[in-house]
Every structure is written in C-alpha cells, then in structure tokens.
Design a protein around this motif. Structure first.
Motif, PDB file in Angstrom:
ATOM      1  N   TRP A 115     -45.040 -15.929   5.451  1.00  0.00           N
ATOM      2  CA  TRP A 115     -44.380 -16.928   6.310  1.00  0.00           C
ATOM      3  C   TRP A 115     -43.793 -16.268   7.542  1.00  0.00           C
ATOM      4  CZ3 TRP A 115     -39.573 -17.937   8.297  1.00  0.00           C
ATOM      5  CH2 TRP A 115     -39.349 -19.241   8.763  1.00  0.00           C
ATOM      6  N   LEU A 116     -43.128 -15.142   7.369  1.00  0.00           N
ATOM      7  CA  LEU A 116     -42.536 -14.454   8.514  1.00  0.00           C
ATOM      8  C   LEU A 116     -43.606 -13.989   9.492  1.00  0.00           C
ATOM      9  CD1 LEU A 116     -39.755 -12.338   6.765  1.00  0.00           C
ATOM     10  CD2 LEU A 116     -39.396 -14.194   8.406  1.00  0.00           C
ATOM     11  N   ALA A 117     -44.687 -13.419   8.966  1.00  0.00           N
ATOM     12  CA  ALA A 117     -45.765 -12.973   9.853  1.00  0.00           C
ATOM     13  C   ALA A 117     -46.363 -14.148  10.613  1.00  0.00           C
ATOM     14  CB  ALA A 117     -46.838 -12.258   9.037  1.00  0.00           C
ATOM     15  N   ASP A 118     -46.566 -15.257   9.926  1.00  0.00           N
ATOM     16  CA  ASP A 118     -47.169 -16.428  10.572  1.00  0.00           C
ATOM     17  C   ASP A 118     -46.244 -17.062  11.603  1.00  0.00           C
ATOM     18  OD1 ASP A 118     -49.460 -16.106   9.092  1.00  0.00           O
ATOM     19  OD2 ASP A 118     -49.085 -17.794   7.742  1.00  0.00           O
ATOM     20  N   ASN A 119     -44.941 -16.984  11.350  1.00  0.00           N
ATOM     21  CA  ASN A 119     -43.990 -17.635  12.251  1.00  0.00           C
ATOM     22  C   ASN A 119     -43.530 -16.742  13.401  1.00  0.00           C
ATOM     23  OD1 ASN A 119     -42.831 -20.532  11.372  1.00  0.00           O
ATOM     24  ND2 ASN A 119     -43.616 -19.436   9.584  1.00  0.00           N
ATOM     25  N   HIS A 120     -43.987 -15.512  13.395  1.00  0.00           N
ATOM     26  CA  HIS A 120     -43.699 -14.596  14.498  1.00  0.00           C
ATOM     27  C   HIS A 120     -44.995 -13.903  14.903  1.00  0.00           C
ATOM     28  CE1 HIS A 120     -39.323 -15.076  14.206  1.00  0.00           C
ATOM     29  NE2 HIS A 120     -39.515 -15.132  12.905  1.00  0.00           N
ATOM     30  N   PRO A 121     -45.980 -14.684  15.368  1.00  0.00           N
ATOM     31  CA  PRO A 121     -47.304 -14.112  15.658  1.00  0.00           C
ATOM     32  C   PRO A 121     -47.282 -13.054  16.747  1.00  0.00           C
ATOM     33  CG  PRO A 121     -47.123 -16.339  16.552  1.00  0.00           C
ATOM     34  CD  PRO A 121     -45.927 -16.123  15.682  1.00  0.00           C
ATOM     35  N   LYS A 138     -47.579  -9.489  15.526  1.00  0.00           N
ATOM     36  CA  LYS A 138     -48.859  -9.078  14.925  1.00  0.00           C
ATOM     37  C   LYS A 138     -48.667  -8.354  13.593  1.00  0.00           C
ATOM     38  CE  LYS A 138     -51.118  -8.781  19.438  1.00  0.00           C
ATOM     39  NZ  LYS A 138     -51.881  -7.941  20.392  1.00  0.00           N
ATOM     40  N   LEU A 139     -47.769  -8.885  12.761  1.00  0.00           N
ATOM     41  CA  LEU A 139     -47.528  -8.303  11.442  1.00  0.00           C
ATOM     42  C   LEU A 139     -48.385  -8.944  10.353  1.00  0.00           C
ATOM     43  CD1 LEU A 139     -43.663  -7.732  11.491  1.00  0.00           C
ATOM     44  CD2 LEU A 139     -45.478  -6.022  11.671  1.00  0.00           C
ATOM     45  N   GLY A 140     -49.322  -9.780  10.751  1.00  0.00           N
ATOM     46  CA  GLY A 140     -50.272 -10.366   9.814  1.00  0.00           C
ATOM     47  C   GLY A 140     -51.386 -11.034  10.587  1.00  0.00           C
ATOM     48  N   PRO A 141     -52.616 -10.966  10.086  1.00  0.00           N
ATOM     49  CA  PRO A 141     -53.736 -11.614  10.779  1.00  0.00           C
ATOM     50  C   PRO A 141     -53.551 -13.134  10.809  1.00  0.00           C
ATOM     51  CG  PRO A 141     -54.505 -10.070   9.101  1.00  0.00           C
ATOM     52  CD  PRO A 141     -53.048 -10.245   8.879  1.00  0.00           C
ATOM     53  N   LEU A 200     -50.085  -2.239  11.895  1.00  0.00           N
ATOM     54  CA  LEU A 200     -49.145  -2.380  10.789  1.00  0.00           C
ATOM     55  C   LEU A 200     -48.964  -3.855  10.465  1.00  0.00           C
ATOM     56  CD1 LEU A 200     -46.861  -1.150   8.925  1.00  0.00           C
ATOM     57  CD2 LEU A 200     -45.309  -1.667  10.827  1.00  0.00           C
ATOM     58  N   THR A 201     -49.052  -4.215   9.187  1.00  0.00           N
ATOM     59  CA  THR A 201     -48.807  -5.588   8.759  1.00  0.00           C
ATOM     60  C   THR A 201     -47.786  -5.593   7.628  1.00  0.00           C
ATOM     61  OG1 THR A 201     -50.484  -5.725   7.005  1.00  0.00           O
ATOM     62  CG2 THR A 201     -51.227  -6.149   9.283  1.00  0.00           C
ATOM     63  N   VAL A 202     -47.370  -6.793   7.260  1.00  0.00           N
ATOM     64  CA  VAL A 202     -46.445  -6.913   6.128  1.00  0.00           C
ATOM     65  C   VAL A 202     -47.083  -6.426   4.834  1.00  0.00           C
ATOM     66  CG1 VAL A 202     -45.047  -8.740   7.155  1.00  0.00           C
ATOM     67  CG2 VAL A 202     -47.057  -9.354   5.774  1.00  0.00           C
ATOM     68  N   LEU A 203     -48.403  -6.411   4.759  1.00  0.00           N
ATOM     69  CA  LEU A 203     -49.076  -5.862   3.581  1.00  0.00           C
ATOM     70  C   LEU A 203     -48.743  -4.390   3.417  1.00  0.00           C
ATOM     71  CD1 LEU A 203     -51.093  -6.024   1.217  1.00  0.00           C
ATOM     72  CD2 LEU A 203     -52.932  -5.672   2.894  1.00  0.00           C
ATOM     73  N   ASP A 204     -48.724  -3.636   4.492  1.00  0.00           N
ATOM     74  CA  ASP A 204     -48.381  -2.220   4.417  1.00  0.00           C
ATOM     75  C   ASP A 204     -46.942  -2.018   3.963  1.00  0.00           C
ATOM     76  OD1 ASP A 204     -50.920  -1.209   5.679  1.00  0.00           O
ATOM     77  OD2 ASP A 204     -50.164  -2.420   7.343  1.00  0.00           O
ATOM     78  N   LEU A 205     -46.036  -2.841   4.471  1.00  0.00           N
ATOM     79  CA  LEU A 205     -44.645  -2.746   4.042  1.00  0.00           C
ATOM     80  C   LEU A 205     -44.502  -3.074   2.561  1.00  0.00           C
ATOM     81  CD1 LEU A 205     -43.002  -4.551   7.084  1.00  0.00           C
ATOM     82  CD2 LEU A 205     -43.015  -2.097   6.651  1.00  0.00           C
ATOM     83  N   TYR A 206     -45.243  -4.076   2.114  1.00  0.00           N
ATOM     84  CA  TYR A 206     -45.203  -4.498   0.704  1.00  0.00           C
ATOM     85  C   TYR A 206     -45.680  -3.369  -0.201  1.00  0.00           C
ATOM     86  CZ  TYR A 206     -45.253  -8.523  -2.588  1.00  0.00           C
ATOM     87  OH  TYR A 206     -44.994  -9.427  -3.576  1.00  0.00           O
ATOM     88  N   VAL A 207     -46.820  -2.784   0.124  1.00  0.00           N
ATOM     89  CA  VAL A 207     -47.361  -1.693  -0.686  1.00  0.00           C
ATOM     90  C   VAL A 207     -46.427  -0.487  -0.651  1.00  0.00           C
ATOM     91  CG1 VAL A 207     -49.272  -0.054  -0.960  1.00  0.00           C
ATOM     92  CG2 VAL A 207     -49.750  -2.460  -0.449  1.00  0.00           C
TER      93      VAL A 207
END
Length: 223
Positions: free
Chosen positions: A75-81, A84-87, A162-169
C-alpha cells in the motif's frame, strides 16, 4: 506538514520494514511500542486497531487502519509512486513483486508464530517443542532457498531499484535462524540484504530500530 502515520510496532519486529519505508519516503510517523509477545498489557495497546492483537498495524493520516506487513508495504509503495519502492500496475515486474511479497508472510513469517511459542502446536513437552523449532528452522531455510533459486537479482531482488521487497527480506532474514544460514541457502539474495544493511540512508534508522550488535549474524543460527 502532512499529518503523521501511526505504527503499532516494536524493535526488531515486523513493523521495522514499514518504519524503514516511511523513513525513506520522508513521511512523518509515530511508533506506539507494543511488543505483543510480552503479554496481555502489550496486546491491549494493539487491540483497538487490530482485534488479532498483532503488530504491525498502520493507521494512515486519513484514519484508515491497515494490518499485515505485506499489505502495508504494498500500500505504501502504491500510494507513493514517486519513490519507486514498488513496481506499478502494468510494470513487467509487478507479478513477481506481488508473488514474493505474498510468499514471505505465507511461507516464512507465519512460522514465527509457532517458533515464538512452540507449545502452541507441540504442547508442554520440551522435546516435542524442540522438534518443532528444528523443523520450522529447516522449513524457513528451504523456503529462502526456493525463492533464491527463482529470482535473478540485479543490485536488488527485482533489478536495479530498491523496493519494499528488499526491505522485507532484509528484516525477516535476520530472525531465527538468523543470517548465517540465510547466506548459505540464499546466496543471491545475501548480496542484496548486505546492500540494504549498508544503505547510508538507513544507517541511523537501523541503529535505533534493529541495531547490528556484535555477533548478530550467527547468534541463534542453529535454532
């Protein structure tokens, strides 16, 4: 200034990648410290926003409550495009982004509910609890290895951004059985998480919310 987000979380917990994301976004936020594994008093802090009494829970500036770490991060990545923290939808990386953002909580994160208190499934027998802890550690390692075999990272898991996926992992891989085993079973992602650990934008954040204390990579590696 924009109204602040509120996060119900705890040091080193599943709220940390959410907090890291908000830090990178430059969004104001307040953390309500609630280590729910410590008992009823801490769980009571979270109960008004999450009846499951679990963290993380995010209250947005509009007053909406979002639970589940992967949902919050997407949600955060999508709401702050702009960050570029998520495709975005339509990006060819979007499918794999959603795949792995779902895989982590479904296959790995969920096992820590068992590991935090093996008696939930094994009952009071210490030997049975030890078997459960060993089996879940093996399963977590196997899941990381399976994911690693199917990704082709660039600088980061999905490529050069860098995406939120990298932070998650980077955060979840620090939990038991800690990083030593992760490095061994997921060598491609090992390079990614080391890069996330060393990101200068997050140096002060890690120090406050999930510090790299001496021996952290190996401590607990066999359990």
């Amino acid at each position: 200034m924009n109204p602040a987000y509120t996060i119900y979380g705890a040091l080193g917990s599943g709220s940390v990648p959410v907090e890291a994301t908000l830090s990178l976004l430059g969004q104001p936020y307040t953390v309500i410290e609630a280590p729910t594994w410590e008992g009823a008093a801490q769980q009571a802090k979270v109960a008004p926003v999450n009846p499951m009494k679990q963290i993380p829970a995010l209250v947005t500036p509009d007053g909406e409550t979002i639970t589940e770490s992967a949902a919050i991060l997407i949600w955060l990545a999508d709401n702050h495009p702009e960050a570029k923290l998520g495709p975005a939808v339509g990006d060819p990386r979007r499918g794999q982004f959603l795949r792995w953002m779902t895989f982590i909580p479904a296959s790995i994160y969920s096992l820590f509910w068992v590991r935090d208190d093996p008696s939930r499934l094994a009952g009071p027998d210490p030997e049975a609890q030890a078997r459960v802890k060993a089996a879940t550690a093996d399963r977590i390692a196997d899941c990381w290895a399976m994911m690693d075999a199917q990704v082709e990272p660039g600088a980061y898991i999905l490529g050069d951004d860098l995406t939120v996926l990298d932070l998650y992992v980077a955060v979840v891989s620090r939990w038991g059985s800690r990083r030593v085993r992760f490095y061994d079973r997921a060598p491609k992602m090992a390079e990614v998480v080391r890069r996330v650990d060393a990101d200068p934008r997050l140096a002060d954040f890690w120090e406050k919310r999930f510090p790299f204390v001496d021996g952290w990579e190996r401590n607990g590696a066999q359990t």
